[in-house]
Every structure is written in structure tokens, then in C-alpha cells.
Design an enzyme around this catalytic site. Sequence first.
Site, PDB file in Angstrom:
ATOM      1  N   GLY A  48       0.844  -1.190   0.000  1.00 26.74           N
ATOM      2  CA  GLY A  48       0.000   0.000   0.000  1.00 26.74           C
ATOM      3  C   GLY A  48       0.885   1.248   0.000  1.00 26.74           C
ATOM      4  O   GLY A  48       1.824   1.351   0.795  1.00 26.74           O
ATOM      5  N   ASP A 105       0.318   4.147   1.014  1.00 24.40           N
ATOM      6  CA  ASP A 105       0.294   4.886   2.293  1.00 24.40           C
ATOM      7  C   ASP A 105       1.304   4.289   3.278  1.00 24.40           C
ATOM      8  O   ASP A 105       1.945   5.002   4.050  1.00 24.40           O
ATOM      9  CB  ASP A 105      -1.126   4.928   2.890  1.00 24.40           C
ATOM     10  CG  ASP A 105      -1.758   3.555   3.102  1.00 24.40           C
ATOM     11  OD1 ASP A 105      -1.273   2.538   2.532  1.00 24.40           O
ATOM     12  OD2 ASP A 105      -2.759   3.486   3.848  1.00 24.40           O
TER      13      ASP A 105
HETATM   14  N1  LIG Z   1     -14.878   8.160  17.703  1.00 25.93           N
HETATM   15  C1  LIG Z   1     -14.027   7.195  17.406  1.00 25.93           C
HETATM   16  N2  LIG Z   1     -13.965   6.092  18.165  1.00 25.93           N
HETATM   17  C2  LIG Z   1     -13.096   5.126  17.889  1.00 25.93           C
HETATM   18  N3  LIG Z   1     -12.254   5.136  16.863  1.00 25.93           N
HETATM   19  C3  LIG Z   1     -12.286   6.187  16.069  1.00 25.93           C
HETATM   20  C4  LIG Z   1     -13.143   7.278  16.292  1.00 25.93           C
HETATM   21  N4  LIG Z   1     -12.921   8.171  15.309  1.00 25.93           N
HETATM   22  C5  LIG Z   1     -11.975   7.656  14.523  1.00 25.93           C
HETATM   23  N5  LIG Z   1     -11.594   6.460  14.980  1.00 25.93           N
HETATM   24  C6  LIG Z   1     -10.605   5.569  14.375  1.00 25.93           C
HETATM   25  O1  LIG Z   1      -9.927   6.257  13.409  1.00 25.93           O
HETATM   26  C7  LIG Z   1     -10.150   5.673  12.124  1.00 25.93           C
HETATM   27  C8  LIG Z   1     -10.170   6.779  11.110  1.00 25.93           C
HETATM   28  O2  LIG Z   1      -8.842   7.267  11.098  1.00 25.93           O
HETATM   29  P1  LIG Z   1      -8.151   8.051   9.873  1.00 25.93           P
HETATM   30  O3  LIG Z   1      -9.074   9.075   9.391  1.00 25.93           O
HETATM   31  O4  LIG Z   1      -6.783   8.417  10.256  1.00 25.93           O
HETATM   32  O5  LIG Z   1      -7.916   6.936   8.845  1.00 25.93           O
HETATM   33  P2  LIG Z   1      -8.797   6.417   7.670  1.00 25.93           P
HETATM   34  O6  LIG Z   1      -8.680   7.334   6.537  1.00 25.93           O
HETATM   35  O7  LIG Z   1     -10.118   6.038   8.169  1.00 25.93           O
HETATM   36  O8  LIG Z   1      -8.028   5.111   7.467  1.00 25.93           O
HETATM   37  P3  LIG Z   1      -7.024   4.666   6.389  1.00 25.93           P
HETATM   38  O9  LIG Z   1      -6.081   5.807   6.187  1.00 25.93           O
HETATM   39  O10 LIG Z   1      -6.413   3.450   7.005  1.00 25.93           O
HETATM   40  O11 LIG Z   1      -7.884   4.326   5.245  1.00 25.93           O
HETATM   41  C9  LIG Z   1     -11.427   4.903  12.260  1.00 25.93           C
HETATM   42  O12 LIG Z   1     -11.502   3.844  11.319  1.00 25.93           O
HETATM   43  C10 LIG Z   1     -11.262   4.413  13.675  1.00 25.93           C
HETATM   44  O13 LIG Z   1     -10.440   3.273  13.728  1.00 25.93           O
HETATM   45  C1  LIG Z   2      -3.650  -1.901   4.306  1.00 25.34           C
HETATM   46  C2  LIG Z   2      -4.202  -0.593   3.795  1.00 25.34           C
HETATM   47  C3  LIG Z   2      -5.709  -0.718   3.573  1.00 25.34           C
HETATM   48  C4  LIG Z   2      -3.971   0.463   4.894  1.00 25.34           C
HETATM   49  O1  LIG Z   2      -4.486   1.692   4.506  1.00 25.34           O
HETATM   50  C5  LIG Z   2      -3.490  -0.144   2.498  1.00 25.34           C
HETATM   51  O2  LIG Z   2      -2.148   0.088   2.751  1.00 25.34           O
HETATM   52  C6  LIG Z   2      -3.617  -1.160   1.395  1.00 25.34           C
HETATM   53  O3  LIG Z   2      -4.631  -1.244   0.762  1.00 25.34           O
HETATM   54  N1  LIG Z   2      -2.529  -1.944   1.150  1.00 25.34           N
HETATM   55  C7  LIG Z   2      -2.412  -2.925   0.080  1.00 25.34           C
HETATM   56  C8  LIG Z   2      -1.938  -4.235   0.604  1.00 25.34           C
HETATM   57  C9  LIG Z   2      -0.578  -4.233   1.246  1.00 25.34           C
HETATM   58  O4  LIG Z   2      -0.084  -3.189   1.701  1.00 25.34           O
HETATM   59  O5  LIG Z   2       0.054  -5.305   1.301  1.00 25.34           O
HETATM   60  K   LIG Z   3      -3.879   2.504   8.031  1.00 30.51           K
END
Ligand SMILES: Nc1ncnc2c1ncn2[C@@H]1O[C@H](COP(=O)(O)OP(=O)(O)OP(=O)(O)O)[C@@H](O)[C@H]1O
Ligand SMILES: CC(C)(CO)[C@@H](O)C(=O)NCCC(=O)O
Ligand SMILES: [K+]
Length: 242
Positions: free
Chosen positions: A100, A102
Site C-alpha cells: 500500500g 500509504d
Molecule cells: N470516535 C471514534 N472512536 C473510535 N475510533 C475512532 C473514532 N474516530 C476515529 N476512529 C478511528 O480512526 C479511524 C479513522 O482514522 P483516519 O481518518 O486516520 O484513517 P482512515 O482514513 O479512516 O483510514 P485509512 O487511512 O487506514 O484508510 C477509524 O476507522 C477508527 O479506527
Molecule cells: C492496508 C491498507 C488498507 C492500509 O491503509 C493499504 O495500505 C492497502 O490497501 N494496502 C495494500 C496491501 C498491502 O499493503 O500489502
Molecule cells: K492505516
Amino acid sequence: MKLLLIDAGNTRIKWAVVGSDAALGAWEAADGAPHAQLDAMAASWRAAGVTRVLVSNVAGPEVRARIAAALPDGIEVEWFASTPERAGLQNGYLNPGQLGCDRFAAAIGARALAPGEDVIVATCGTATTVDAVTKDGRFIGGMILPGLVLMATSLARNTAQLPQVQPGSAPPPVFGDNTDDAIVSGILSAQAGAIERACSEHGARACIVSGGAAPYIAPALKLPHRVVDNIVLVGLHAAAIA
Ligand SMILES: Nc1ncnc2c1ncn2[C@@H]1O[C@H](COP(=O)(O)OP(=O)(O)OP(=O)(O)O)[C@@H](O)[C@H]1O
Ligand SMILES: CC(C)(CO)[C@@H](O)C(=O)NCCC(=O)O
Ligand SMILES: [K+]
């Protein structure tokens, strides 16, 4: 020159605007919102007068197309990708492009914040990822697990909100004596336990915890760590200026 950095995750899009010779992570403006609010975010990007954008997107082709359409006209766009090497970091995935982007960005950010250290970087969002970077600049690999909310909802409790847990608050006792505490202990122990195991296995000298769920998970960690607001954006910044 003004640079726009975008981290499009599976739930939210996070972004920052940074000047050309700004220090790492010294944002002029930064924010984040769910995918549905892309138009409002795009208005902020236009107002900032950005000339270049670096985008990490793990949310799929539809979100990519929507971001592409929302970007200001005439700016230089780079879709950040996981490559065998970037900004002095070697990508140790067997198939480097499968990682990924990210996670690759977060690893670049971790290396920039903890240069010359064996470091673990945990990014706690929709999914939680826990990745190892060596002191000589190699991304070894890592773990992917469901994020806090995915774990909580998979237990089929009423809502996506975690019962009785607040960011920054002390976690419940490890052995909960009621259902809500037992659930919160279970999922926090899974998240914190994975991070602690990674640090121990890697012999890490530094542990960085980031993402929307970091303020919930960090208090459960029994080892020294640093909470960083958005390590993916820091890594994109480091990659852009490398
Ligand atoms: N009120 C809350 N209670 C518990 N966890 C929360 C709350 N708000 C946010 N989170 C956590 O934070 C996450 C969202 O975080 P963030 O916006 O950094 O990442 P994302 O964009 O959702 O995730 P990613 O980057 O992995 O796709 C939620 O999925 C949850 O795990
Ligand atoms: C694991 C997530 C969803 C975390 O955002 C992203 O990094 C992703 O889709 N990764 C691809 C699979 C991998 O990283 O092996
Ligand atoms: K993540």
C-alpha cells in the site's frame, strides 16, 4: 511554489499545504474529511494556490478519479506509488508495487523522523498497519489488521462507536468485568499487543503511532512511543523534497 499533499484512506481524505522550503511537517494549512466532503476540500486547495500535488490513494479508482477531477487546473500531479526505492528507503516487499502506497509513505516518514534507528511505524486508521524499517533504510514488511472500529463492529455491537473509550483516556483493565470493558480491552489489547510484538521482534529503538485511532491506542501501549498526527503526509513531504 506551494505543494499539496493528499493521503486518501479508506474512510477519510487527509491533506496538507506546505511552502517550498518549509521544514518537514511544517504545514501552512491541513485538514481532513470523509470522501463525501471532497468538494469542500477542493475549494481550500484552490484558495491555497498550490502548484504541485503528491497524492497517496489507497481508496480505489473511483476516489482517484474524483480527486483528479477536483484538483485545480494546470498543476503538476504525481500519484505516489510503492516503488523498489524512494527517498533513500528500500522497499523489501517481494512485489514492491503490492505494498500500500500509504504504508510506503509512512515508512519514509518514520525514517525521516527517526534517522539511523530501527523503527516501527503503526498507522491506525480503517485498517491498522504495523511496519518495520531498519536503521540502514530498508522497509522489511509488516502486519495488516482490522482497525479499532472494524474490530468493534465485527463483534456486531450496536454502533460503530467504541463503547466507553475516549481518545487519550486510560484503557479499561486488561480483564474487563463487564461486556463493554471486555470488548474495549480485547480490541485495544489486539492493537497494542501487535505493536508491542513488532517492536520486540524488530528490537526497535523508536515506535511511531499515527492515524485517526492513535489517540485511543497509544494510552494502552506499555513501551516508549511517539504519537505523530499524520505520518503518511510527513512521508509524502519527505519524498517530495528528497
Ligand atoms: N470516535 C471514534 N472512536 C473510535 N475510533 C475512532 C473514532 N474516530 C476515529 N476512529 C478511528 O480512526 C479511524 C479513522 O482514522 P483516519 O481518518 O486516520 O484513517 P482512515 O482514513 O479512516 O483510514 P485509512 O487511512 O487506514 O484508510 C477509524 O476507522 C477508527 O479506527
Ligand atoms: C492496508 C491498507 C488498507 C492500509 O491503509 C493499504 O495500505 C492497502 O490497501 N494496502 C495494500 C496491501 C498491502 O499493503 O500489502
Ligand atoms: K492505516
